[in-house]
Design a protein around this motif. Structure first.
Motif, PDB file in Angstrom:
ATOM      1  N   ASP A 195       0.902  -1.205   0.086  1.00 32.60           N
ATOM      2  CA  ASP A 195      -0.053   0.064   0.037  1.00 32.60           C
ATOM      3  C   ASP A 195       0.800   1.366  -0.061  1.00 32.60           C
ATOM      4  OD1 ASP A 195      -2.442   1.316  -0.112  1.00 32.60           O
ATOM      5  OD2 ASP A 195      -2.515   1.356   2.152  1.00 32.60           O
ATOM      6  N   ALA A 196       1.796   1.323   0.714  1.00 31.26           N
ATOM      7  CA  ALA A 196       2.703   2.398   0.958  1.00 31.26           C
ATOM      8  C   ALA A 196       3.475   2.622  -0.305  1.00 31.26           C
ATOM      9  CB  ALA A 196       3.741   2.293   2.348  1.00 31.26           C
ATOM     10  N   TYR A 197       3.936   1.450  -0.899  1.00 30.13           N
ATOM     11  CA  TYR A 197       4.912   1.555  -2.158  1.00 30.13           C
ATOM     12  C   TYR A 197       4.031   2.073  -3.137  1.00 30.13           C
ATOM     13  CZ  TYR A 197       8.425   0.125  -5.329  1.00 30.13           C
ATOM     14  OH  TYR A 197       9.266  -0.312  -6.492  1.00 30.13           O
ATOM     15  N   GLU A 198       2.932   1.465  -3.205  1.00 30.24           N
ATOM     16  CA  GLU A 198       2.227   2.319  -4.443  1.00 30.24           C
ATOM     17  C   GLU A 198       1.541   3.639  -4.140  1.00 30.24           C
ATOM     18  OE1 GLU A 198      -1.197  -0.627  -4.874  1.00 30.24           O
ATOM     19  OE2 GLU A 198       0.140  -2.215  -5.336  1.00 30.24           O
ATOM     20  N   MET A 199       1.330   3.899  -3.057  1.00 28.43           N
ATOM     21  CA  MET A 199       0.848   5.138  -2.741  1.00 28.43           C
ATOM     22  C   MET A 199       1.796   6.144  -2.969  1.00 28.43           C
ATOM     23  SD  MET A 199       0.820   7.906  -0.610  1.00 28.43           S
ATOM     24  CE  MET A 199       0.917   7.610   1.202  1.00 28.43           C
ATOM     25  N   VAL A 200       3.022   5.956  -2.661  1.00 28.25           N
ATOM     26  CA  VAL A 200       4.085   7.016  -2.769  1.00 28.25           C
ATOM     27  C   VAL A 200       4.517   6.886  -4.183  1.00 28.25           C
ATOM     28  CG1 VAL A 200       5.945   5.441  -2.326  1.00 28.25           C
ATOM     29  CG2 VAL A 200       6.250   7.996  -1.843  1.00 28.25           C
ATOM     30  N   GLN A 201       4.367   6.046  -5.093  1.00 26.27           N
ATOM     31  CA  GLN A 201       4.542   5.947  -6.472  1.00 26.27           C
ATOM     32  C   GLN A 201       3.833   6.910  -7.274  1.00 26.27           C
ATOM     33  OE1 GLN A 201       5.781   2.148  -7.971  1.00 26.27           O
ATOM     34  NE2 GLN A 201       7.886   2.941  -8.040  1.00 26.27           N
ATOM     35  N   GLU A 202       2.354   6.648  -6.768  1.00 28.32           N
ATOM     36  CA  GLU A 202       1.255   7.523  -7.589  1.00 28.32           C
ATOM     37  C   GLU A 202       1.149   8.928  -7.018  1.00 28.32           C
ATOM     38  OE1 GLU A 202      -2.230   5.281  -6.470  1.00 28.32           O
ATOM     39  OE2 GLU A 202      -1.435   3.395  -7.479  1.00 28.32           O
ATOM     40  N   GLU A 203       1.387   9.332  -5.696  1.00 26.18           N
ATOM     41  CA  GLU A 203       0.890  10.618  -5.363  1.00 26.18           C
ATOM     42  C   GLU A 203       2.253  11.381  -5.177  1.00 26.18           C
ATOM     43  OE1 GLU A 203      -1.711  10.634  -1.959  1.00 26.18           O
ATOM     44  OE2 GLU A 203      -2.673   8.863  -2.809  1.00 26.18           O
ATOM     45  N   PHE A 204       3.521  10.912  -5.300  1.00 25.01           N
ATOM     46  CA  PHE A 204       4.865  11.572  -5.099  1.00 25.01           C
ATOM     47  C   PHE A 204       5.724  11.630  -6.131  1.00 25.01           C
ATOM     48  CE2 PHE A 204       3.171  11.274  -0.883  1.00 25.01           C
ATOM     49  CZ  PHE A 204       3.351  12.533  -0.245  1.00 25.01           C
ATOM     50  N   ASP A 205       6.600  12.330  -6.535  1.00 17.11           N
ATOM     51  CA  ASP A 205       7.625  12.213  -7.739  1.00 17.11           C
ATOM     52  C   ASP A 205       8.798  11.399  -6.883  1.00 17.11           C
ATOM     53  OD1 ASP A 205       9.560  12.419  -9.469  1.00 17.11           O
ATOM     54  OD2 ASP A 205       9.483  14.739  -9.616  1.00 17.11           O
ATOM     55  N   VAL A 206       8.955  10.277  -7.218  1.00 16.51           N
ATOM     56  CA  VAL A 206      10.090   9.341  -6.667  1.00 16.51           C
ATOM     57  C   VAL A 206      11.275   9.524  -7.497  1.00 16.51           C
ATOM     58  CG1 VAL A 206       8.457   7.773  -5.445  1.00 16.51           C
ATOM     59  CG2 VAL A 206       9.022   7.341  -7.722  1.00 16.51           C
ATOM     60  N   ASP A 207      11.210  10.088  -8.488  1.00 17.36           N
ATOM     61  CA  ASP A 207      12.498   9.982  -9.304  1.00 17.36           C
ATOM     62  C   ASP A 207      13.279  11.431  -8.999  1.00 17.36           C
ATOM     63  OD1 ASP A 207      11.852   7.658 -10.558  1.00 17.36           O
ATOM     64  OD2 ASP A 207      10.677   8.418 -12.054  1.00 17.36           O
ATOM     65  N   ALA A 208      12.705  12.464  -8.141  1.00 13.95           N
ATOM     66  CA  ALA A 208      13.398  13.508  -8.094  1.00 13.95           C
ATOM     67  C   ALA A 208      14.734  13.512  -7.386  1.00 13.95           C
ATOM     68  CB  ALA A 208      12.409  14.391  -7.234  1.00 13.95           C
ATOM     69  N   PRO A 209      14.795  12.656  -6.325  1.00 13.38           N
ATOM     70  CA  PRO A 209      16.080  12.790  -5.716  1.00 13.38           C
ATOM     71  C   PRO A 209      17.165  11.875  -6.735  1.00 13.38           C
ATOM     72  CG  PRO A 209      14.490  11.923  -4.259  1.00 13.38           C
ATOM     73  CD  PRO A 209      13.758  11.962  -5.709  1.00 13.38           C
ATOM     74  N   ASP A 210      18.365  12.308  -6.599  1.00  8.51           N
ATOM     75  CA  ASP A 210      19.384  11.329  -7.253  1.00  8.51           C
ATOM     76  C   ASP A 210      19.709  10.215  -6.421  1.00  8.51           C
ATOM     77  OD1 ASP A 210      21.129  10.362  -9.181  1.00  8.51           O
ATOM     78  OD2 ASP A 210      22.648  12.047  -9.016  1.00  8.51           O
ATOM     79  N   ILE A 211      19.066   9.330  -6.003  1.00  5.26           N
ATOM     80  CA  ILE A 211      19.657   8.419  -5.305  1.00  5.26           C
ATOM     81  C   ILE A 211      19.134   7.041  -5.540  1.00  5.26           C
ATOM     82  CG2 ILE A 211      19.014   7.297  -2.965  1.00  5.26           C
ATOM     83  CD1 ILE A 211      19.110  10.006  -1.724  1.00  5.26           C
ATOM     84  N   SER A 212      20.019   6.051  -5.883  1.00  5.74           N
ATOM     85  CA  SER A 212      19.608   4.641  -6.356  1.00  5.74           C
ATOM     86  C   SER A 212      20.738   3.820  -5.846  1.00  5.74           C
ATOM     87  CB  SER A 212      19.654   4.744  -7.761  1.00  5.74           C
ATOM     88  OG  SER A 212      20.963   4.773  -8.262  1.00  5.74           O
ATOM     89  N   VAL A 213      20.114   2.563  -5.569  1.00 10.28           N
ATOM     90  CA  VAL A 213      21.157   1.680  -5.097  1.00 10.28           C
ATOM     91  C   VAL A 213      21.331   0.371  -5.927  1.00 10.28           C
ATOM     92  CG1 VAL A 213      21.767   0.246  -2.940  1.00 10.28           C
ATOM     93  CG2 VAL A 213      20.383   2.201  -2.517  1.00 10.28           C
ATOM     94  N   PRO A 214      22.232   0.173  -6.603  1.00  6.40           N
ATOM     95  CA  PRO A 214      22.245  -1.062  -7.520  1.00  6.40           C
ATOM     96  C   PRO A 214      22.766  -2.136  -6.699  1.00  6.40           C
ATOM     97  CG  PRO A 214      24.470   0.145  -7.551  1.00  6.40           C
ATOM     98  CD  PRO A 214      23.486   0.998  -6.404  1.00  6.40           C
ATOM     99  N   SER A 215      22.130  -3.185  -7.217  1.00  6.62           N
ATOM    100  CA  SER A 215      22.097  -4.686  -6.678  1.00  6.62           C
ATOM    101  C   SER A 215      23.472  -4.981  -7.103  1.00  6.62           C
ATOM    102  CB  SER A 215      21.170  -5.553  -6.726  1.00  6.62           C
ATOM    103  OG  SER A 215      20.641  -5.819  -7.945  1.00  6.62           O
ATOM    104  N   GLY A 216      23.967  -6.249  -6.404  1.00  8.98           N
ATOM    105  CA  GLY A 216      25.319  -6.754  -7.103  1.00  8.98           C
ATOM    106  C   GLY A 216      25.406  -8.111  -6.659  1.00  8.98           C
ATOM    107  N   GLU A 217      26.566  -8.738  -6.664  1.00  8.67           N
ATOM    108  CA  GLU A 217      26.759 -10.241  -5.963  1.00  8.67           C
ATOM    109  C   GLU A 217      28.114 -10.243  -5.502  1.00  8.67           C
ATOM    110  OE1 GLU A 217      26.487 -14.345  -8.422  1.00  8.67           O
ATOM    111  OE2 GLU A 217      25.786 -12.650  -9.376  1.00  8.67           O
ATOM    112  N   HIS A 218      27.937 -11.055  -4.388  1.00  5.09           N
ATOM    113  CA  HIS A 218      29.118 -11.346  -3.764  1.00  5.09           C
ATOM    114  C   HIS A 218      29.892 -12.220  -4.311  1.00  5.09           C
ATOM    115  CE1 HIS A 218      28.293  -8.380  -0.516  1.00  5.09           C
ATOM    116  NE2 HIS A 218      27.173  -8.611  -0.191  1.00  5.09           N
TER     117      HIS A 218
END
Lengths: 631, 312
Positions: A195-218
């Motif tokens: 619910d929270a995930y969808e809500m923030v994606q619909e109602e807010f601009d989630v792409d505005a901040p330049d923050i992302s966490v790539p995944s990797g492999e150990h």
């Protein structure tokens, strides 16, 4: 802070689930192949009060909490009380937001629970947001949580919002939730999450901040654990099956882990009346033939100084752990410092000796706890693992293979009954347990209940069979033999050369020297300094007694001058180096921090560039620079 | 085969077994009550058929602390007041050992008072003999916790303003399951009581009145004593906590008035020892922990297999 780095701070009140939420968050991202490191900040109270945990996540290895942070999840303090005029705790209701803004970097993200927090009560909030280009998300997390379950699930809602903004694949978190939560609460939590995930994606601009966490492999399997976990597992793998203690922050963590695990392994845990008893019990168990440990923090360890000396003169193996916190006296119970160093090295009467390790990382805490047991039982001497609230409480990912070592239940220098039958006895029929002429100072012991091994262990000076004696020749022989053990241990440790870490370019001009938990932070600072065009290397000292004289003097000789970094107010570690090496005061300056927080890499960079090189005063009083002798 | 073969081994029933072959010259003064404790303990150990190698005697500091120098067994002469925590752990580590702790009234009721209270509370299966001479002896005659009110000494020149401690009542209330008082002036009763105390499964507290002819000539405990279990005047049920409590109160008052009563005050055979309780709740192995270190077939578990799963 690198581009692909999230330093996520979750803030709230003690008792609001900050620790468990951040732990699951960190573990989920570790599983996604990332490197993680956590830092805890909490007050000395049960519920409420300003508390936060930072989780640093990167696709590169991380060694410290880093500098500042770029994502604040402020959940509010559900236990906050209404402040009265002039209350010295301040306005607790808004603390999870207001107290955290200073270290939030430019362009950072603020997510706050508008169900609990009101930005109108924070001075100049809007101006600061604008000045710093912060991205603010006011979301009523509490209401989302209430709709699907209970209010406490607002943590889950906050994590979901984090995922949406920082581009973290939701399944990474959700699969961990499935592992960590019992079915009854899993379902509503997943609903809250979605619910929270969808809500923030619909109602807010989630792409505005330049923050992302790539995944990797150990490259290899990782585990997420704290220094306290590592110490406990080191003890268990070394065959320790007896622990006795009295609760005191932050040593309690090791005590709790041991108490919860030992019964399952057929071991014994004893919570006793005080720390004198705690150390004495460990000694009693060890005397009777069990591998035993105890431990405490500052004030509790003071009480152990008496049994510590008894262990030394009776040559009873004992392993103690000491988790430092800010002193004197009860000081700041939940804040790290390294100022128990001299206390631990020198406490107890007479010319007393012990082995003291100060591990710099979780992996080292594991190895050195094992080594502490080996040396204690082989050489019949107290050995101590000295760490602090920082190392004990911070979580980091460590290769699982570190722990893939064979258990070692060997009791060390103990005779069997068959060997006792051939061993020398005195005219009273007692075993000459404290014989003078031995090769390395170690005179093997017998255990009560063994046939033919009777002797008297005593805190008084004694003859070879243990009878009390003030005979001068015997005194010298016994004292020399006990001291000879320390020389033998020094030689053994020097040969191993495992624990004192040199990091950075070999031909560097400057040295940074530190001990214990600050090692990783200092190494990160050196990386920054070298990027800034300086020439710096690091020595992290993890053996304090016997002191690795050769390695340290070699390092000091190899550079022009050095900055000693430690969390004390009186430069204890620099004093130790000078005492042990008989000099070097004219090539060592100190950078000290004792405000309750550990060093951040930027503190060290600043101290080095501003105070050491430029000779200028530091801009604030967070750290203190002490110049070398003669300046 | 056990690594501790002395445990359970029958020895000759001769108290000389417990006299070291080369007897150290005792440092106790002529006429000291401590000789009585040593004799009673030797006699009791012989009567119980114990082997010297299966006994461990821990002591604190003071004249009493020298008991294990003159007694032939394993010994641990510890530091002020700490004989109990060492003894407790040794017994937990190896329940096969016969563990006797000893201390003086200053050592055991003063500096070690906290350990005394908690060892009684937990009901560890050990025997605790307190040499009670109402004085600090080895430090040359200072007021102790059991010295009577008004007692004058170098450190209390105006006389003690403190009520003496009531050791019997204290250990009863703390939870000891065997409480007795005996005296050096009656070696037979003393030996019998120590035999019972060692056989008793739980914490046995023996307050042992020991005259100090050097520093405490005024103590009234030299007068002939009365055995409360033998005398018709003191008929009571020593398995009843209430009756024992009343009896102790009377005794502890009477001591300083010149009447010395000794005997078994409280015997509770029904309360399980601490070791039994710990085993019942699964916090202590059935087999002696110390034996495991000699068992080559024992498989030692490691954290990697057992606990790391939850960190992954």
């Amino acid at each position: 802070m690198t581009d692909h780095e999230l330093i996520w701070r979750i803030a709230g009140g003690s008792g609001d689930g900050i620790a468990s939420t951040s732990q699951n968050f960190a573990k989920a991202l570790m599983r996604a192949g990332l490197h993680v490191f956590t830092h805890r900040h909490y007050p000395s109270r049960i519920r409420g009060g300003h508390t936060y945990t930072e989780v640093r996540v990167s696709d590169e290895p991380v060694k410290s909490r880093g500098d500042g942070y770029n994502f604040l999840l402020s959940l509010g303090d559900s236990f906050a009380r209404n402040p009265s005029e002039g209350a010295y705790y301040g306005n607790e209701e808004i603390k999870p937001l207001s107290e955290n803004l200073d270290e939030l970097v430019e362009g950072g993200v603020i997510v706050y629970d508008s169900g609990l927090l009101d930005t109108d009560e924070i001075e100049n909030f809007d101006e600061r947001v604008e000045e710093n280009n912060w991205h603010v998300y006011d979301i009523d997390l509490r209401t989302i949580a209430r709709e699907h379950g209970r209010e406490v699930m607002r943590n889950t809602a906050g994590v979901a919002v984090t995922c949406a903004i920082a581009d973290i694949e939701p399944d990474v978190i959700k699969s961990l939730m499935s592992d960590a939560m019992p079915e009854k609460i899993l379902e509503p939590n997943l609903e809250v999450f979605d619910d929270a995930y969808e809500m923030v994606q619909e109602e807010f601009d989630v792409d505005a901040p330049d923050i992302s966490v790539p995944s990797g492999e150990h490259d290899e399997e990782q585990v997420l654990l704290s220094g306290s976990d590592a110490i406990a597992y080191g003890a268990i793998d070394e065959g320790c099956r007896f622990i006795s203690g009295y609760p005191m922050t932050p040593w309690t963590e090791v005590f709790v882990i041991m108490s919860q695990n030992l019964p399952e392994l057929g071991g014994i845990s004893e919570q006793v009346e005080d720390e004198i008893a705690a150390a004495a019990l460990a000694m009693g168990a060890s005397h009777a033939g069990v591998k035993a440990m105890s431990g405490s923090s500052g004030g509790g360890f003071s009480l152990m100084s008496e049994p510590l000396g008894l262990a030394e003169i009776t040559e009873t193996p004992i392993v103690l752990v000491e988790a430092m916190r800010a002193g004197p006296s009860t000081g700041m119970p939940t804040k790290p410092e390294q100022s128990d160093m001299e206390h631990v090295l020198y406490t107890s009467q007479g010319d007393s000796h012990r082995v003291v390790f100060a591990p710099g990382t979780a992996a080292e805490a594991y190895y050195q706890t094992r080594k502490a047991f080996k040396l204690a039982y082989e050489y019949q001497i107290p050995s101590i693992v000295l760490y602090d609230q920082k190392l004990g409480g911070e979580l980091s990912n460590v290769p699982a293979s570190v722990f893939d070592e064979e258990p070692n239940p060997d009791l060390g220098s103990v005779l069997t009954e068959a060997e006792l039958a051939d061993a020398p006895h005195d005219d009273s029929g007692k075993y000459q347990r404290y014989q003078h002429d031995t090769e390395n100072g170690v005179s093997p012991r017998s255990l009560p209940g063994q046939k033919g091994g009777r002797y008297l262990a005593t805190g008084n000076e004694h003859m070879p069979a243990g009878h009390i004696s003030e005979d001068p020749d015997n005194r010298i022989a016994q004292m020399n033999r006990r001291m000879q053990k320390v020389d033998s241990i020094r030689a053994e440790l020097d040969d191993d050369g495992e624990f004192n870490t040199v990091y950075g370019p070999e031909d560097a001009d400057y040295g940074l020297i530190t001990f214990g938990s600050q090692q990783g932070t200092v190494e990160e600072a050196a990386d920054v300094l070298n990027e800034n065009g300086h020439s710096v290397k690091v020595l992290g000292v993890s053996e304090l007694m016997p002191f690795p004289k050769e390695q340290v003097s070699e390092f000091l000789d190899s550079v022009d001058e050095s900055l000693v970094v430690e969390m004390t107010a009186s430069a204890q570690f620099r004093g130790l180096v000078q005492k042990e090496l008989g000099g070097y005061g004219d090539v060592m300056s100190s950078l000290l921090k004792y405000n309750g927080n550990p060093f951040e890499p930027a503190d060290i960079v600043e101290g080095f560039e501003t105070a050491l090189l430029e000779g200028e005063e530091l801009p604030d009083n967070r750290t203190k620079f002490v110049p070398k002798v003669g300046e | 085969m056990s690594a501790f073969s002395a445990i359970g081994e029958e020895t000759e029933k001769d108290q000389n077994e417990f006299t070291p072959g080369l007897e150290p010259q005792p440092t106790w003064c002529p006429g000291c009550g401590d000789f009585g404790v040593l004799k009673a303990l030797k006699g009791a150990a012989a009567e119980l058929g114990l082997s010297p190698d299966e006994m461990m005697v821990t002591t604190g500091i003071g004249c009493s602390g020298k008991l294990n120098s003159y007694f032939n067994s394993y010994g641990f002469h510890t530091i002020h007041g700490r004989s109990l925590p060492i003894a407790r752990a040794a017994k937990l580590a190896n329940p096969g050992l016969t563990v006797v702790a000893a201390g003086g009234d200053g050592d055991g009721y003063g500096i070690g008072g906290n350990h005394f209270m908690h060892t009684a509370r937990e009901n560890h299966d050990i025997t605790y003999i307190v040499f009670n001479n109402e004085i600090f002896g080895l430090t040359k005659g200072q007021t102790s916790p059991t010295s009577p009110m008004g007692h004058k000494s170098k450190t209390q020149p105006h006389g003690s303003a403190k009520t003496p401690l009531r050791p019997l009542s204290l250990s009863l209330n703390a939870g000891a399951s065997y409480v007795a008082r005996t005296a050096a002036v009656n070696p037979n009763q003393a030996k019998d009581i120590i035999v019972e105390a060692i056989e008793h499964d739980g914490f046995s507290h023996v307050d042992f009145l020991t005259q100090c002819p050097t520093w405490n000539k005024d103590a009234r405990q030299y007068v002939p004593y009365i055995d409360i279990n033998e005398s018709d005047d003191y008929e009571f049920d020593n398995t009843s906590r209430a009756e024992a409590s009343e009896m102790m109160f009377e005794t502890e008052n009477a001591l300083h008035e010149g009447t010395v009563l000794t005997g078994r005050y409280y015997v509770d055979e029904s309360r399980p020892s601490y070791q039994q309780e710990k085993q019942r709740i699964g916090e202590m192995p059935e087999e002696p922990l110390a034996e495991r270190y000699f068992d080559d077939s024992y498989e030692w578990e490691r954290s990697y297999d057992k606990f790391l799963g939850k960190h992954k």
